[in-house]
Design a protein around this motif. Structure first.
Motif, PDB file in Angstrom:
ATOM      1  N   SER A  82       0.812  -1.229   0.000  1.00 52.27           N
ATOM      2  CA  SER A  82       0.000   0.000   0.000  1.00 52.27           C
ATOM      3  C   SER A  82       0.843   1.275   0.000  1.00 52.27           C
ATOM      4  N   GLU A  83       2.119   1.175   0.414  1.00 54.74           N
ATOM      5  CA  GLU A  83       2.957   2.371   0.397  1.00 54.74           C
ATOM      6  C   GLU A  83       3.629   2.591  -0.968  1.00 54.74           C
ATOM      7  N   GLN A  84       3.462   1.632  -1.881  1.00 57.10           N
ATOM      8  CA  GLN A  84       3.883   1.776  -3.298  1.00 57.10           C
ATOM      9  C   GLN A  84       2.681   1.340  -4.142  1.00 57.10           C
ATOM     10  N   PRO A  85       1.541   2.026  -4.021  1.00 55.29           N
ATOM     11  CA  PRO A  85       0.297   1.430  -4.513  1.00 55.29           C
ATOM     12  C   PRO A  85       0.153   1.392  -6.024  1.00 55.29           C
ATOM     13  N   ASP A  86       1.055   2.077  -6.735  1.00 58.54           N
ATOM     14  CA  ASP A  86       0.961   2.074  -8.196  1.00 58.54           C
ATOM     15  C   ASP A  86       1.825   0.982  -8.817  1.00 58.54           C
ATOM     16  N   GLN A  87       2.374   0.080  -7.980  1.00 57.61           N
ATOM     17  CA  GLN A  87       3.235  -0.982  -8.514  1.00 57.61           C
ATOM     18  C   GLN A  87       2.744  -2.344  -8.064  1.00 57.61           C
TER      19      GLN A  87
ATOM     20  N   ARG B 293       0.799   0.827 -12.520  1.00 60.41           N
ATOM     21  CA  ARG B 293      -0.629   1.040 -12.799  1.00 60.41           C
ATOM     22  C   ARG B 293      -0.804   1.853 -14.075  1.00 60.41           C
ATOM     23  N   ASN B 294      -1.594   1.322 -14.963  1.00 61.39           N
ATOM     24  CA  ASN B 294      -1.779   1.954 -16.266  1.00 61.39           C
ATOM     25  C   ASN B 294      -3.092   1.436 -16.825  1.00 61.39           C
TER      26      ASN B 294
ATOM     27  N   GLY C 112       1.780   6.384 -14.662  1.00 64.90           N
ATOM     28  CA  GLY C 112       2.861   7.305 -14.330  1.00 64.90           C
ATOM     29  C   GLY C 112       2.418   8.525 -13.548  1.00 64.90           C
ATOM     30  N   HIS C 113       1.115   8.736 -13.412  1.00 67.89           N
ATOM     31  CA  HIS C 113       0.586   9.844 -12.621  1.00 67.89           C
ATOM     32  C   HIS C 113      -0.003   9.206 -11.372  1.00 67.89           C
ATOM     33  N   VAL C 114       0.789   9.237 -10.297  1.00 72.73           N
ATOM     34  CA  VAL C 114       0.536   8.367  -9.151  1.00 72.73           C
ATOM     35  C   VAL C 114      -0.838   8.600  -8.527  1.00 72.73           C
TER      36      VAL C 114
END
Ligand code: NAD
Length: 399
Positions: free
Chosen positions: A285-290, A305-306, A323-325
Motif C-alpha cells: 500500500s505504500e507503493q500502490p501504483d506498482q 498502474r496503467n 505514471g501519474h501516481v
C-alpha cells in the motif's frame, strides 16, 4: 439513471476520514449539503473548515433535509449501528465506514434491514479500490496465478507505539473489543478475500497487549495526532496492540498475517502476497501504483498502474493515466463512483461491484472467530452456518 451531480448527500463525522469522504464526493460532483459533528458547535467549526454549507443539529435534523438521499457514516465505531439503522429507517441510502458494527449481532441486523429496505448499502473497504487491487482480482479469476496456495502479509502502523498515544479506538465501548484487528486487520482480511475470491474458513489467532496502561489526555485528541498532552489520567488497556493469525481458505489455501499498531516507522503499511501454482502476486500500500508478479521460469514483472495495461475493473477504478501516481484519497473517489452509479438507478445492482453490508457482516464473523481462537488457544471455524444465504457477499467475493 441520474448523475452524481443530481444527487444530494450528507456526512456524519468530520474527523480524519469524514473529510476524505467529503473531498471525494466533491470530485464526483455530488452535492454535499451538510455534515453532522459530535455537537452542533463542533460541527459548525468543521463545516467552516471543510467548506460545507451546513452543520446539522442532530441526526433527526439531517434526515429532515429532503435533499439528502445518501448519508455517509464516518463516526466512531459504536455509532455505526444505531446511525445506519436510523438512516435506513428514514429511507436513505447509506455508506458506512468499517467496521460495520461493534458485534456480529449488530451487523446481521443491518444486513437484514438493508435487504428489506431495497436501499443501496456500502461498507467502505476502500482499499479494494486501488486500481491494481481490482486488477489482481481479475488476474486471479482468469487463472493467471493458477491455484492459490498461500496468502501472506501484514498491516503495520506506528501511531499507537507510545503509552502517551491516545485515541477513542483504545476504549472497547467506543471502538470494539478487537482493536488492531477490527481497525486495520479488517481491511487486510477483506482485501485478500476480495483479491483471491476465497473466503476465510478457519483461523488460529494470537493477540497481545504490550502497553497495558496508557495515559489518556483530559482534553480531546485527533486521530493520528502525535502531540503530547500536559494533563493525563492512567487507563487500563484490554484490546490488542498486535495480532498474529494463521488462516485457512475455502479452497484449502493457507495464510498468515501480522497486524500491529506498534511498528515504529510503519505509518500505514499493508502488504500481501498471493502465491499460486502458476505465479505469485504482491502489492504494497505504500507503493500502490506498482504490482509485483513473480515467475519461476521467466523474469519477474513490475506492472506500473496503467489503464491501458489493466482489465476492465482496474480501468474503471483508475482516474489518471499511467505514471501519474494515484493514492489513498483516490480510492474514495473510485469506490463512491461505483456506489453512486447504483444510487443513480435508485437501488443496488444485482451484483454490486463495491463492498456491501453483507461483506461488512462477513468481516465481523471472521473477527468473532479471531477473538474466540485467541481466547481458547485453538483453530476456530468462521461460523457462517446460521447465516441467511448472503447472496450479495457470495457474488461480490467469489470469482
Ligand atoms: N476506510 C478507511 O480507510 C478508514 C480510515 C480511517 C478511519 N476509518 C473509520 O472511520 C471512522 C472514523 O474514524 P476517524 O479516524 O475519522 O476518527 P476521528 O476521531 O478522526 O473522527 C470521528 C468523527 O466523528 C465525530 N463524532 C463523534 N461522535 C459523534 C456523534 N455522536 N455524532 C456525529 N459525529 C460524531 C467526531 O466529532 C469526529 O469528527 C471509524 O469507524 C474508522 O474505523 C476508516
Amino acid at each position: 439513471m441520474r448523475r452524481p451531480s443530481e444527487i444530494g448527500a450528507a456526512v456524519i463525522g468530520s474527523g480524519f476520514i469524514g473529510t476524505v469522504h467529503i473531498e471525494a464526493l466533491r470530485r464526483l460532483g455530488v452535492q454535499v449539503h451538510g455534515l453532522l459533528g459530535s455537537t452542533p458547535d463542533r460541527g459548525a467549526v468543521s463545516a467552516e473548515r471543510i467548506g460545507v454549507p451546513k452543520a446539522y443539529a442532530s441526526l433527526g435534523d439531517l434526515l429532515d433535509d429532503e435533499r439528502v438521499e445518501v448519508v455517509h457514516v464516518t463516526s466512531p465505531n459504536h455509532l455505526h449501528h444505531p446511525q445506519a439503522r436510523e438512516i435506513l429507517a428514514a429511507g436513505r441510502h447509506v455508506v458506512c465506514e468499517k467496521p460495520l458494527a461493534m458485534t456480529s449481532d449488530e451487523s446481521r441486523d443491518l444486513v437484514a434491514l438493508a435487504a428489506e429496505s431495497g436501499l443501496v448499502n456500502a461498507v467502505n473497504f476502500n482499499i479494494r479500490f486501488y486500481p491494481l487491487n481490482q486488477h489482481v482480482r481479475e488476474l486471479v479469476r482468469d487463472g493467471s496465478a493458477g491455484d492459490v496456495r498461500l496468502v501472506s502479509g501484514h498491516y503495520f502502523q506506528d501511531w499507537l507505539l507510545l503509552e502517551t498515544d491516545w485515541n477513542w479506538r483504545l476504549v472497547p465501548g467506543l471502538g470494539g473489543s478487537l482493536r488492531a484487528v477490527g481497525d486495520i486487520g479488517s481491511h487486510w482480511l477483506d482485501l485478500v478475500a476480495f483479491t483471491t475470491g476465497l473466503r476465510i474458513t478457519e483461523v488460529m489467532a494470537d493477540l497481545a497487549t504490550f502497553i497495558p496502561v496508557r495515559r489518556e489526555p483530559t482534553g480531546p485528541v485527533e486521530t493520528f495526532s502525535t502531540e503530547r498532552a500536559a494533563e493525563t489520567v492512567d487507563r487500563s488497556i484490554t484490546t490488542e496492540d498486535i495480532a498474529t493469525i494463521l488462516l485457512r481458505f475455502e479452497n484449502g489455501a493457507r495464510g498468515t498475517v501480522a497486524i500491529s499498531q506498534l511498528s515504529a516507522g510503519r505509518k500505514n503499511s499493508l502488504e500481501y502476497e498471493i502465491d499460486g501454482s502458476a505465479a505469485s502476486i504482491a502489492w504494497d500500500s505504500e507503493q500502490p501504483d506498482q504490482l509485483w508478479i513473480g515467475h519461476r521460469e521467466a523474469a519477474n514483472e513490475i506492472l506500473i498502474r496503467n489503464p491501458a495495461l489493466m482489465g476492465a475493473a482496474g480501468q474503471a477504478a483508475a482516474a489518471l493515466p499511467g505514471g501519474h501516481v494515484e493514492g489513498f484519497a483516490d480510492t474514495f473517489r473510485a469506490i463512491f463512483r461505483a456506489v453512486y452509479a447504483d444510487v443513480g438507478s435508485g437501488r443496488p445492482a444485482e451484483h454490486p461491484v463495491y463492498p456491501t453490508f453483507a461483506d461488512g457482516h462477513d468481516e465481523m464473523l471472521v473477527g468473532d472467530a479471531v477473538a474466540a481462537s485467541a481466547r481458547d488457544g485453538r483453530w476456530t471455524r468462521v461460523e457462517r452456518a446460521q447465516e441467511a444465504p448472503l447472496r450479495v457477499l457470495e457474488d461480490s467475493v467469489r470469482p
